[in-house]
Design a protein around this motif. Sequence first.
Motif, PDB file in Angstrom:
ATOM      1  N   ILE A 662       0.788  -1.474   0.130  1.00  0.00           N
ATOM      2  CA  ILE A 662       0.257  -0.133  -0.228  1.00  0.00           C
ATOM      3  C   ILE A 662       0.719   1.010   0.078  1.00  0.00           C
ATOM      4  O   ILE A 662       1.995   1.294   1.067  1.00  0.00           O
ATOM      5  N   THR A 663       1.316   1.664  -0.636  1.00  0.00           N
ATOM      6  CA  THR A 663       1.349   3.081  -1.242  1.00  0.00           C
ATOM      7  C   THR A 663       0.762   4.625  -0.807  1.00  0.00           C
ATOM      8  O   THR A 663       1.743   6.097  -0.718  1.00  0.00           O
ATOM      9  N   GLY A 664      -0.293   4.908  -0.790  1.00  0.00           N
ATOM     10  CA  GLY A 664      -1.014   5.662  -0.436  1.00  0.00           C
ATOM     11  C   GLY A 664      -2.349   5.385   0.343  1.00  0.00           C
ATOM     12  O   GLY A 664      -3.379   4.575  -0.153  1.00  0.00           O
ATOM     13  N   SER A 665      -3.341   6.624   1.590  1.00  0.00           N
ATOM     14  CA  SER A 665      -4.815   6.232   1.608  1.00  0.00           C
ATOM     15  C   SER A 665      -5.533   7.407   1.951  1.00  0.00           C
ATOM     16  O   SER A 665      -4.126   8.214   2.703  1.00  0.00           O
ATOM     17  N   SER A 666      -6.858   7.240   1.605  1.00  0.00           N
ATOM     18  CA  SER A 666      -7.130   8.580   2.135  1.00  0.00           C
ATOM     19  C   SER A 666      -8.461   8.181   2.330  1.00  0.00           C
ATOM     20  O   SER A 666      -9.351   7.118   1.380  1.00  0.00           O
ATOM     21  N   TYR A 667      -9.182   9.416   2.849  1.00  0.00           N
ATOM     22  CA  TYR A 667     -10.789   9.591   2.265  1.00  0.00           C
ATOM     23  C   TYR A 667     -11.068  10.377   1.308  1.00  0.00           C
ATOM     24  O   TYR A 667     -10.839  12.145   2.403  1.00  0.00           O
ATOM     25  N   ASP A 668     -11.770   9.481   0.788  1.00  0.00           N
ATOM     26  CA  ASP A 668     -12.541  10.545  -0.013  1.00  0.00           C
ATOM     27  C   ASP A 668     -14.041  10.771   0.284  1.00  0.00           C
ATOM     28  O   ASP A 668     -14.411   9.873   0.319  1.00  0.00           O
ATOM     29  N   LEU A 669     -14.838  12.046   0.481  1.00  0.00           N
ATOM     30  CA  LEU A 669     -16.126  12.568   0.958  1.00  0.00           C
ATOM     31  C   LEU A 669     -16.598  13.649  -0.012  1.00  0.00           C
ATOM     32  O   LEU A 669     -15.774  14.129  -0.977  1.00  0.00           O
ATOM     33  N   ALA A 670     -17.652  13.180  -1.013  1.00  0.00           N
ATOM     34  CA  ALA A 670     -17.892  13.727  -1.723  1.00  0.00           C
ATOM     35  C   ALA A 670     -20.026  13.584  -1.403  1.00  0.00           C
ATOM     36  O   ALA A 670     -20.626  12.763  -0.419  1.00  0.00           O
ATOM     37  N   VAL A 671     -20.265  14.530  -1.041  1.00  0.00           N
ATOM     38  CA  VAL A 671     -21.909  14.941  -1.471  1.00  0.00           C
ATOM     39  C   VAL A 671     -22.721  15.638  -3.182  1.00  0.00           C
ATOM     40  O   VAL A 671     -21.661  14.999  -3.310  1.00  0.00           O
ATOM     41  N   ILE A 672     -23.819  14.913  -2.993  1.00  0.00           N
ATOM     42  CA  ILE A 672     -24.988  14.863  -4.251  1.00  0.00           C
ATOM     43  C   ILE A 672     -25.748  15.669  -3.932  1.00  0.00           C
ATOM     44  O   ILE A 672     -26.856  15.417  -4.819  1.00  0.00           O
ATOM     45  N   ASP A 673     -25.540  16.652  -3.477  1.00  0.00           N
ATOM     46  CA  ASP A 673     -26.996  17.836  -3.327  1.00  0.00           C
ATOM     47  C   ASP A 673     -26.541  19.206  -3.484  1.00  0.00           C
ATOM     48  O   ASP A 673     -24.918  19.826  -2.852  1.00  0.00           O
ATOM     49  N   SER A 674     -27.155  20.272  -3.306  1.00  0.00           N
ATOM     50  CA  SER A 674     -26.840  21.379  -3.571  1.00  0.00           C
ATOM     51  C   SER A 674     -26.053  21.607  -1.880  1.00  0.00           C
ATOM     52  O   SER A 674     -24.971  23.009  -1.966  1.00  0.00           O
ATOM     53  N   ASN A 675     -26.295  21.293  -0.458  1.00  0.00           N
ATOM     54  CA  ASN A 675     -25.831  21.378   0.538  1.00  0.00           C
ATOM     55  C   ASN A 675     -23.971  20.827   0.108  1.00  0.00           C
ATOM     56  O   ASN A 675     -24.134  19.562   0.698  1.00  0.00           O
ATOM     57  N   SER A 676     -22.779  21.985   0.664  1.00  0.00           N
ATOM     58  CA  SER A 676     -21.709  21.529   0.575  1.00  0.00           C
ATOM     59  C   SER A 676     -21.143  20.393   1.537  1.00  0.00           C
ATOM     60  O   SER A 676     -22.003  20.502   3.014  1.00  0.00           O
ATOM     61  N   MET A 677     -19.710  19.985   1.836  1.00  0.00           N
ATOM     62  CA  MET A 677     -19.234  19.376   3.021  1.00  0.00           C
ATOM     63  C   MET A 677     -18.996  20.233   3.796  1.00  0.00           C
ATOM     64  O   MET A 677     -18.944  19.959   4.864  1.00  0.00           O
ATOM     65  N   GLU A 678     -19.086  21.780   3.373  1.00  0.00           N
ATOM     66  CA  GLU A 678     -19.248  22.926   4.401  1.00  0.00           C
ATOM     67  C   GLU A 678     -20.416  22.650   5.312  1.00  0.00           C
ATOM     68  O   GLU A 678     -20.368  22.968   6.421  1.00  0.00           O
TER      69      GLU A 678
END
Length: 869
Positions: A662-678
Amino acid sequence: MAFWRMSTSDATGFKFLFSIVFIYALMSAIVYSVLHMKFISPLPSDAPLERFSEARAVEHIRVLAEEIDGRQEGRQGLKEAATYIKSQLEMVKERAGPNLRVEVEETQVDGSFSMMFLGHSISLGYRNHTNILMRISSMDSHDTDASVLMNAHYDSPVNSPGAGDCGSCVASLLELARLVVDSGWTPPRPVIFLFNGAEELFMLGSHGFMTKHKLKDTIGAFINVEASGTGSIDLVCQSGPGSWPSQVYSQAAVYPMAQSSAQDVFPVIPGDTDYRMFAEDYADIPGLDIIFLLGGYYYHTSFDTVDRIVPGSMQARGENLISVLKAFTSSSRLKVASERMDSNNDMVERAVFFDYLTFFMVYYPRRVAMVLHNIPAALFLCVPFFLYMMDPRAHPLLSIFWAFLKGVVNHFAGILLGVIFPVLFAVIRLFFAYPMSWFAHSYLAFLMFIPCSFFGLLIPRAISDRVSHSQSVSSKKIMKVEPSDEARFWGAFGFYAFATSAYFFAGLNGGFMTFVICISMLLGWIAFCMSVKSYGYNSIKSPMFYVIPLVPCLLYALYFGGILALFLIEKMGMMGAIPPPYGYYLADVAVAAVIGIVTGLCLGPVIPICDRWLAKSSILKFLLHFSVVMLAVSSQFFPYSKDAPKRVVLQHTFISAGGNEITGSSYDLAVIDSNSMEFIFKHAPEVAEELHAGPSFSLANAEASPQEAWLALFPISCVVTTNGRFSAKANNISERYSQFPHLQTHKPQTTFKNGTRRVHLELSLGSLEEIWVTVLNITGPLSGWSFADGKPPAPELPQGGPPSYILRLSGNSGENWNFWLEASSEEEVRVDVAVLDQRLDEKTIHLKGLFPKWSDVIAYTSFLSTYFF
């Protein structure tokens, strides 16, 4: 202005307004009851065996969605579901009488093909997906007899128990199969029940049946049962080829739910069903695509549970299915594939059809629509001649035409303003409130946007009256500047008439709504003219006499528009997120515009006669003030709840190399409507803390996930464009997996005389145990491969990059995939591999648990690796 200080005219206007509101409220209550199946009485589990029982069907859903832990590809639950379905069918077979021949079989399907999905061309390879099949026929039937296929899929999407999608479909067919056997009915033609196990992976189970099964050419008609929610309206969304399937449905359905206009809208909706495999891509079998339309809040979420199934929905579906099934099997037009090729005329003709609140259905061929739908336009053009001939000295013919034309423009302007004002208010509201505050409270959307849309509808009349009044004061002209109320009526009539004709000549399948409006307006006009003679032009009774004949039409408009608006509101939680600034406004603007259109559809027909009493400054101010108050009130509501969750995609990404590193690890987070991750981090600070995002997190300054990180979701990844990447530790991943996915050559490459070279590859999926899908992105001079008849799909053309080709592989992860790629030159071929594993490590499970209860987190692990050959 206080009511007691109003002028008589204003008081009369408000009385009329509230009378109209009362009428529409009553009609809305009726529509609500229809949409929520209040008039259906579900039968209990001890109902007579010759009747379809919702309770018996719901028990199947309970087993599939609760007792079985996950029916996703790669998980043990999918095999358990297949075993359960087969055991239920075997029990039905044992009860079959001597008049029936019942066969049950389990088949493994494999294949490879290319398709277009969401505007992307992809290839798919699959193996060892399980289909369960039951064939019920009379004892004297033959294997070559034309049969009727009933199809449903029993797999479910990642992270969802799949009670609605599509446990409800499987349960419907299991109860239907039991009913066929226990009712003593002998089908005139064979009936095939197909339970396919790989629809969520892009219709693989139905593709396997249509390309490999011995009975595929005997299918003379089919019914595909699907779900885009948890119940309510079970709409015929697609029908064809030809008009025969919809005709059979219109004659047989107990609770008809079908609108030909759905076929105009369906291609625009991101998604697809098994219907395309049976009727479009691999055969031309006549059939129906019947889909649970509402309850979309829970679609493809962990909230899609058995308790969300709308009571009465399964009962209505079951009674419709058995009735339509009997009609199909009795039809003389049921033909095998070779016979259909000799009678292509049946496959060409289309029809216009619609149900009236599920009570009855109206159906007529398109050739009849060609006459009917153009009569209103012809009548509109003839009326000026008729009026001129009645009194040639009153007005010149051209002035009548001009008045009518101004009436059309006037009404069109009102309809347009009825859309513009809600959109404008929606944009203004977002300066001080969150997007989608109406999402968990759909009634808010109607209370916010209907009054300002109504305001827009009345504006042309208000301006017209003011201009006419000022000019009458300053001038002694005899002719009015604005058209008369009669011209306003015919102008509005002409607007709907031309819309009906335009819809027809555009080659679309609907147009019935505006046609019905035209007919109803004529009836209302006749009643209005008669009431004027009895009560006078200034009596408030006269416009009420105009409204009353319109009530059946307006009731249907509310039903039609209500389905459209509710469907859109529920789906806005999964329609994808566009990066700011435009993405911030998209959902609210879309909902405001659609509600504006629906308001124009429902109120537009009454405007030309009733706006004389409604387009008063006091009423316009009231509507404006009410809209402002509702915008302020709506800003106090939170957008989400357990009944309307926010969807979040959480991907734990590992970059691997060599199959054991394993050379890298991350969490990728996404939303799928108009209200963002903020928005999420603000209301769930513990999530932000766990991801080390900090309280001052800003999407503009955050590290975005590269598009290739979401390869495992392709082409669904197009809806996760608003995303972020956060660092994560590997968490001793090597202790959990002895081997990671790895791609390597398994024999020397072959070079041909024309300069092309063939690379022979072997893909090992390592020790991963719950693989959903493997996606390969191949970049370089690819000219052929061992999938999809050797032909790669149309390439993806990323900006600034070389063309790439997408391949999705699924099924039986325990075996390696052996295949070859052919390159047209010595240039390197790059292969990116993404494997979606449904297992989560403890750290990711903990992180998922930190998200609030009003969210639905689709969490999984993705292994990415890159190779050059």
